[in-house]
Design a protein around this motif. Structure first.
Motif, mmCIF file in Angstrom:
data_model
loop_
_atom_site.group_PDB
_atom_site.id
_atom_site.type_symbol
_atom_site.label_atom_id
_atom_site.label_comp_id
_atom_site.label_asym_id
_atom_site.label_seq_id
_atom_site.Cartn_x
_atom_site.Cartn_y
_atom_site.Cartn_z
ATOM 1 N N PHE A 30 58.281 69.157 60.280
ATOM 2 C CA PHE A 30 58.755 68.532 61.526
ATOM 3 C C PHE A 30 60.071 69.158 62.004
ATOM 4 C CE2 PHE A 30 55.870 64.916 60.423
ATOM 5 C CZ PHE A 30 55.108 64.976 61.581
ATOM 6 N N THR A 59 65.653 59.410 67.072
ATOM 7 C CA THR A 59 64.277 58.895 67.099
ATOM 8 C C THR A 59 63.827 58.626 65.667
ATOM 9 O OG1 THR A 59 63.830 60.246 69.052
ATOM 10 C CG2 THR A 59 61.941 59.306 67.929
ATOM 11 N N ALA A 60 64.135 59.565 64.756
ATOM 12 C CA ALA A 60 63.756 59.379 63.348
ATOM 13 C C ALA A 60 64.456 58.156 62.762
ATOM 14 C CB ALA A 60 64.102 60.628 62.545
ATOM 15 N N ILE A 61 65.753 58.013 63.056
ATOM 16 C CA ILE A 61 66.519 56.888 62.496
ATOM 17 C C ILE A 61 65.959 55.553 62.980
ATOM 18 C CG2 ILE A 61 68.772 55.714 62.563
ATOM 19 C CD1 ILE A 61 70.069 58.526 62.456
ATOM 20 N N THR A 63 62.994 54.901 64.252
ATOM 21 C CA THR A 63 61.609 54.717 63.781
ATOM 22 C C THR A 63 61.620 54.148 62.364
ATOM 23 O OG1 THR A 63 60.852 56.598 65.096
ATOM 24 C CG2 THR A 63 59.419 55.896 63.300
ATOM 25 N N ALA A 64 62.397 54.792 61.474
ATOM 26 C CA ALA A 64 62.452 54.321 60.086
ATOM 27 C C ALA A 64 63.106 52.938 59.999
ATOM 28 C CB ALA A 64 63.211 55.331 59.226
ATOM 29 N N ILE B 23 59.620 60.858 65.632
ATOM 30 C CA ILE B 23 58.763 59.776 65.126
ATOM 31 C C ILE B 23 58.087 60.237 63.828
ATOM 32 C CG2 ILE B 23 56.662 58.434 65.573
ATOM 33 C CD1 ILE B 23 57.552 58.350 68.561
ATOM 34 N N LEU B 25 59.163 62.496 61.668
ATOM 35 C CA LEU B 25 60.172 62.520 60.601
ATOM 36 C C LEU B 25 60.563 61.103 60.178
ATOM 37 C CD1 LEU B 25 62.141 64.019 58.795
ATOM 38 C CD2 LEU B 25 63.657 64.331 60.756
ATOM 39 N N GLY B 26 60.645 60.190 61.145
ATOM 40 C CA GLY B 26 60.986 58.794 60.842
ATOM 41 C C GLY B 26 59.936 58.149 59.950
ATOM 42 N N LEU B 27 58.650 58.459 60.214
ATOM 43 C CA LEU B 27 57.572 57.889 59.395
ATOM 44 C C LEU B 27 57.578 58.500 57.986
ATOM 45 C CD1 LEU B 27 54.693 57.686 62.057
ATOM 46 C CD2 LEU B 27 56.077 55.805 61.151
#
Lengths: 196, 180
Positions: A30, A59-61, A63-64, B23, B25-27
């Protein structure tokens, strides 16, 4: 079945290492897909011409963060068992500033330098070598910096505990802040790209 | 054979949308929390490499230093048989695969157009040394602190994240010649 699976004994050490490899592959994939193996794209974040770093990171932060909230809410994951790096206010503040300076000079952060190297960037490998050298220097100087390293500890603490607010409200505030940040990022990018 | 395989395509594929990658990477991060009870990282693996290197060259020296000892464990297993070391090996593989599929994996030097390759190497190396001090003082990097701790709403991680952006923005003007 209750998470974290490893801590609760559902998977063993050997399996956890295979899982680490798989997670790493997805992580590297990613990062490279978004272009974060490219030093110029990373640096562009700080000149306002390409805000991919901010957009992808936040976005990653969120989302998690949203995922953790619901997994904890439905008791699929015991959040109190997840490892939390202890907070040391001043070393982490100063460390962040130093890190930021190194980031814009070198063009990478530790994870992205590996991705850059893996895709053939020789400056990526040079940056990794610099980091290994820096870690060795830090290790050798550790007895001298140990006092500062361990200064101003406030323990394992999250916003929920620090602000004494329900985590749902904090997640909501941070998600809204991130969305506002994305909106501003798009504005800045459209301005800087029409100019050139 | 290998060089023809990793030869640059005429037009490398465009990058994916940053929100889609975020998204994804977050998952990945969320799955790591659920399975392992910890987040992802990068600089920790490099520290394991350095600590085990020092330990193999000068064992008593390494054992007398709390910083190295924290990464060496009790000596029953190799310090390189570590979760983060395996994860970073994966990062190298994943980055390589994505680069190959997109036609981006090739030997190159990423730099601004107004500096030489030698200058770029000098700053890439120097930046790495500086960043190592930052990441060690802060007990983590963009992966282990900013992403992982950011999602956990860890106070120290947010302090680190905000000050890292502040440091980079403050320094950017002075080194603009490297990139623009």
């Amino acid at each position: 079945m209750n998470g974290p699976f490893y801590i609760n004994g559902w998977i063993g050490d050997e399996a956890s290492l295979i899982f680490a490899l798989v997670i790493g592959i997805a992580f590297g994939f990613f990062l490279e897909r978004a272009g974060l193996g490219n030093a110029k794209k990373l640096a562009a974040q700080f000149y306002g011409t390409d805000l991919t770093v901010f957009k992808m990171m936040f976005t990653a932060i969120i989302t998690a963060m949203i995922g953790l909230f619901w997994l904890n809410h439905f008791e699929i994951l015991q959040l109190e068992l997840v490892y939390l790096t202890p907070t040391y206010v001043v070393p982490q503040l100063v460390g962040g500033l130093i890190f930021g300076v190194g980031f814009i000079i070198g063009g990478y952060c530790p994870g992205t330098s590996c991705v850059a190297g893996a895709t053939g960037s020789l400056d990526g490998w040079t940056n990794v070598l610099g980091m290994l050298t820096g870690i060795l220097l830090f290790g050798e100087l550790y007895p001298a910096v140990e006092g500062f390293y361990n200064a101003t500890p406030i323990g394992n603490i999250t916003f929920t505990k620090y602000f004494n607010l329900p985590s749902g409200i904090l997640v909501f505030i941070l998600v809204m802040t991130a969305l506002a940040g994305f909106w501003v990022s798009e504005k800045i990018e459209s301005k800087t790209t029409t100019k050139s | 054979m290998l060089s023809s395989f990793i030869l640059k395509k005429e037009h490398p594929a465009p990058y994916w949308n940053p929100y889609v990658c975020g998204i994804g990477l977050g998952l990945v991060l969320l799955l790591t929390f659920l399975v392992m009870g910890r987040g992802i990282g990068a600089s920790g693996a490099m520290t394991s490499v350095v600590a085990s290197g020092v330990n193999s060259v000068a064992e008593s020296h390494a054992q007398a230093n709390d910083f190295y000892k924290g990464y060496l464990g009790d000596g029953t297993v190799s310090p390189l048989k570590d979760w983060l070391v395996f994860e970073v090996l994966g990062v190298l593989i994943g980055g390589f695969i994505s680069g190959i599929l997109a036609g981006r994996t090739k030997v190159k030097v990423e730099k601004g157009s107004s500096i030489s390759t030698k200058t770029r190497f000098f700053f890439a190396f120097t930046g790495g040394i500086i960043m190592a001090f930052g990441t060690k003082l802060a007990r983590g990097c963009t992966s282990g602190q900013a992403l992982t701790g950011g999602a956990l709403m860890n106070v120290g991680s947010w302090i680190f994240m905000i000050s890292l952006f502040a440091g980079a923005y403050a320094m950017a003007w002075f080194v603009r010649r490297l990139w623009i």
